[in-house]
Scaffold this active site. Structure first.
Site, PDB file in Angstrom:
ATOM      1  N   GLU A 198      41.304 -44.099 -25.187  1.00 23.25           N
ATOM      2  CA  GLU A 198      42.416 -43.703 -24.333  1.00 23.25           C
ATOM      3  C   GLU A 198      42.689 -44.811 -23.317  1.00 23.25           C
ATOM      4  O   GLU A 198      42.040 -44.862 -22.268  1.00 23.25           O
ATOM      5  CB  GLU A 198      42.084 -42.406 -23.585  1.00 23.25           C
ATOM      6  CG  GLU A 198      41.781 -41.234 -24.483  1.00 23.25           C
ATOM      7  CD  GLU A 198      42.070 -39.896 -23.802  1.00 23.25           C
ATOM      8  OE1 GLU A 198      42.820 -39.112 -24.395  1.00 23.25           O
ATOM      9  OE2 GLU A 198      41.582 -39.658 -22.694  1.00 23.25           O
ATOM     10  N   HIS A 238      35.848 -38.781 -19.938  1.00 23.67           N
ATOM     11  CA  HIS A 238      37.299 -38.954 -19.792  1.00 23.67           C
ATOM     12  C   HIS A 238      37.554 -39.878 -18.604  1.00 23.67           C
ATOM     13  O   HIS A 238      36.820 -39.842 -17.614  1.00 23.67           O
ATOM     14  CB  HIS A 238      37.976 -37.596 -19.577  1.00 23.67           C
ATOM     15  CG  HIS A 238      39.460 -37.693 -19.716  1.00 23.67           C
ATOM     16  ND1 HIS A 238      40.257 -38.177 -18.702  1.00 23.67           N
ATOM     17  CD2 HIS A 238      40.272 -37.429 -20.762  1.00 23.67           C
ATOM     18  CE1 HIS A 238      41.519 -38.185 -19.123  1.00 23.67           C
ATOM     19  NE2 HIS A 238      41.558 -37.740 -20.367  1.00 23.67           N
ATOM     20  N   SER A 277      49.710 -40.314 -24.003  1.00 20.84           N
ATOM     21  CA  SER A 277      51.119 -39.997 -24.277  1.00 20.84           C
ATOM     22  C   SER A 277      51.419 -39.767 -25.761  1.00 20.84           C
ATOM     23  O   SER A 277      52.495 -40.143 -26.241  1.00 20.84           O
ATOM     24  CB  SER A 277      52.035 -41.075 -23.691  1.00 20.84           C
ATOM     25  OG  SER A 277      51.851 -41.161 -22.282  1.00 20.84           O
ATOM     26  N   GLU A 337      39.557 -39.732 -16.277  1.00 22.37           N
ATOM     27  CA  GLU A 337      39.730 -39.030 -14.996  1.00 22.37           C
ATOM     28  C   GLU A 337      38.378 -38.677 -14.389  1.00 22.37           C
ATOM     29  O   GLU A 337      38.204 -38.685 -13.177  1.00 22.37           O
ATOM     30  CB  GLU A 337      40.616 -37.790 -15.211  1.00 22.37           C
ATOM     31  CG  GLU A 337      42.061 -38.207 -15.485  1.00 22.37           C
ATOM     32  CD  GLU A 337      42.821 -37.322 -16.448  1.00 22.37           C
ATOM     33  OE1 GLU A 337      42.401 -36.169 -16.680  1.00 22.37           O
ATOM     34  OE2 GLU A 337      43.849 -37.783 -16.982  1.00 22.37           O
ATOM     35  N   GLY A 346      49.385 -40.026 -19.423  1.00 21.87           N
ATOM     36  CA  GLY A 346      50.275 -39.307 -18.520  1.00 21.87           C
ATOM     37  C   GLY A 346      51.418 -40.156 -17.995  1.00 21.87           C
ATOM     38  O   GLY A 346      52.105 -39.769 -17.054  1.00 21.87           O
ATOM     39  N   ASN A 382      43.726 -31.528 -24.818  1.00 24.60           N
ATOM     40  CA  ASN A 382      42.996 -31.560 -23.549  1.00 24.60           C
ATOM     41  C   ASN A 382      43.908 -30.940 -22.494  1.00 24.60           C
ATOM     42  O   ASN A 382      44.848 -31.588 -22.039  1.00 24.60           O
ATOM     43  CB  ASN A 382      42.628 -33.004 -23.184  1.00 24.60           C
ATOM     44  CG  ASN A 382      41.913 -33.082 -21.849  1.00 24.60           C
ATOM     45  OD1 ASN A 382      41.598 -32.052 -21.232  1.00 24.60           O
ATOM     46  ND2 ASN A 382      41.653 -34.292 -21.384  1.00 24.60           N
ATOM     47  N   TRP A 383      43.604 -29.698 -22.147  1.00 26.08           N
ATOM     48  CA  TRP A 383      44.459 -29.000 -21.166  1.00 26.08           C
ATOM     49  C   TRP A 383      44.279 -29.554 -19.759  1.00 26.08           C
ATOM     50  O   TRP A 383      45.070 -29.260 -18.872  1.00 26.08           O
ATOM     51  CB  TRP A 383      44.145 -27.504 -21.165  1.00 26.08           C
ATOM     52  CG  TRP A 383      44.579 -26.761 -22.391  1.00 26.08           C
ATOM     53  CD1 TRP A 383      45.151 -27.277 -23.531  1.00 26.08           C
ATOM     54  CD2 TRP A 383      44.479 -25.340 -22.609  1.00 26.08           C
ATOM     55  NE1 TRP A 383      45.409 -26.270 -24.432  1.00 26.08           N
ATOM     56  CE2 TRP A 383      45.002 -25.067 -23.898  1.00 26.08           C
ATOM     57  CE3 TRP A 383      43.993 -24.279 -21.854  1.00 26.08           C
ATOM     58  CZ2 TRP A 383      45.056 -23.769 -24.433  1.00 26.08           C
ATOM     59  CZ3 TRP A 383      44.046 -22.985 -22.382  1.00 26.08           C
ATOM     60  CH2 TRP A 383      44.584 -22.743 -23.659  1.00 26.08           C
ATOM     61  N   LYS A 384      43.206 -30.306 -19.541  1.00 25.32           N
ATOM     62  CA  LYS A 384      42.879 -30.794 -18.190  1.00 25.32           C
ATOM     63  C   LYS A 384      42.841 -29.605 -17.223  1.00 25.32           C
ATOM     64  O   LYS A 384      42.424 -28.521 -17.624  1.00 25.32           O
ATOM     65  CB  LYS A 384      43.861 -31.888 -17.755  1.00 25.32           C
ATOM     66  CG  LYS A 384      43.941 -33.001 -18.804  1.00 25.32           C
ATOM     67  CD  LYS A 384      44.651 -34.231 -18.328  1.00 25.32           C
ATOM     68  CE  LYS A 384      44.692 -35.260 -19.457  1.00 25.32           C
ATOM     69  NZ  LYS A 384      45.247 -36.536 -19.052  1.00 25.32           N
ATOM     70  N   GLY A 401      47.044 -34.782 -24.026  1.00 23.23           N
ATOM     71  CA  GLY A 401      47.127 -34.089 -22.748  1.00 23.23           C
ATOM     72  C   GLY A 401      48.405 -33.282 -22.642  1.00 23.23           C
ATOM     73  O   GLY A 401      48.530 -32.191 -23.206  1.00 23.23           O
ATOM     74  N   GLY A 402      49.388 -33.827 -21.947  1.00 24.05           N
ATOM     75  CA  GLY A 402      50.633 -33.110 -21.638  1.00 24.05           C
ATOM     76  C   GLY A 402      51.265 -32.369 -22.810  1.00 24.05           C
ATOM     77  O   GLY A 402      51.622 -31.188 -22.686  1.00 24.05           O
TER      78      GLY A 402
END
Ligand code: 13P
Length: 253
Positions: A169, A97, A215, A99, A175, A9-11, A236-237
């Site tokens: 999640e 998601h 994470s 977010e 994150g 997930n590049w966000k 993500g990251g």
């Protein structure tokens, strides 16, 4: 075996050039993928066509949108429709998601509508659920996640549910560098599967891929993915770093 998936997930990250380079580098590696071991890249909407084109000739990989709207078309400025995704050949969409729930007020009810429209157009939803920190601290995470499942998923038929990928999640692990322990992840994944079993029966529940997100990195992916009810990750990251995400793909069961 259930489908195991490493999903990036590049966000809202990377320029077009950076995204192209990341995909080029990741796709230049060899992976042992098959029908049951897949890679999905959820990229920002402006990069969907670019990313889809890059996957030409690569099997068992797919591009996902990070969101779509609950209506097919019309005067909804700024939104992306499932018809647009379909016309690009996009096969997956991330829905719900945390977010989107937090910053864009997406409710379980709206997500139920988004799931419907995605499924009607043969687009696989990656449905996200998970509790915030205060709920985890109060020890009521099971009821919280159960309500998310009930309000967004349980109107679906068994055949429809079988098309859905679930991503658990926990918000406190997103994150933050603070991963759920593999025991915590397994415990919730087993609980989700038990809920699905109650509603849809064991045969159906056992086919549903449940990803863990929060994470995930090269150093913990293998341990997390080795849990019996953890069928891969939504990352993500670490999905923005070639060396990290390559190891994560290679950590799939
Ligand atoms: P991080 O891997 O950066 O914690 O993000 C997880 C996530 O939200 C994936 O959808």
């Amino acid at each position: 075996m259930r489908k195991q998936i490493a999903a990036a997930n590049w966000k809202m990250n990377l320029t077009l050039t950076e995204g192209e380079q990341l995909l080029d580098q990741l796709l230049s590696n060899k992976y042992e993928l098959n029908e049951n071991r897949q890679v999905v890249f959820a990229v920002p909407a402006p990069y969907l066509a670019m990313a889809q084109a890059k996957l030409a000739g690569h099997t068992n990989m797919a591009i996902a949108a990070q969101n779509c709207y609950s209506k097919k078309s019309g005067a909804y400025t700024g939104e992306t429709s499932v018809l647009m995704l379909q016309s690009l050949g996009i096969t997956h969409v991330v829905l719900g998601h945390s977010e989107r729930r937090e910053y864009f007020n997406e409710s379980n009810q709206l997500l139920a509508e988004k799931l419907n429209i995605a499924l009607e157009h043969n687009i696989t939803p990656i449905f996200c659920c998970g509790e915030p920190l205060q709920i985890r601290e109060a020890g009521t995470q099971n009821a919280y996640v159960a309500a998310q499942l009930e309000e967004s998923l349980y109107h679906l038929s068994a055949d429809q549910l079988k098309q859905v990928v679930i991503a658990y999640e926990p918000i406190w692990a997103i994150g933050t560098g603070k991963t759920a322990s593999s025991e915590q992840a397994q415990e919730m994944h087993a609980y989700i599967r038990a809920q699905l079993t109650e509603k849809y029966g064991e045969l159906v529940a056992n086919t549903i891929t449940i990803l863990y997100g929060g994470s995930v990195k090269a150093s913990n992916a293998k341990e997390l993915f080795s849990q019996p009810d953890v069928d891969g990750g939504l990352v993500g990251g670490a999905s923005l770093l070639v060396d990290e995400f390559k190891v994560i793909i290679d950590s799939l069961k």
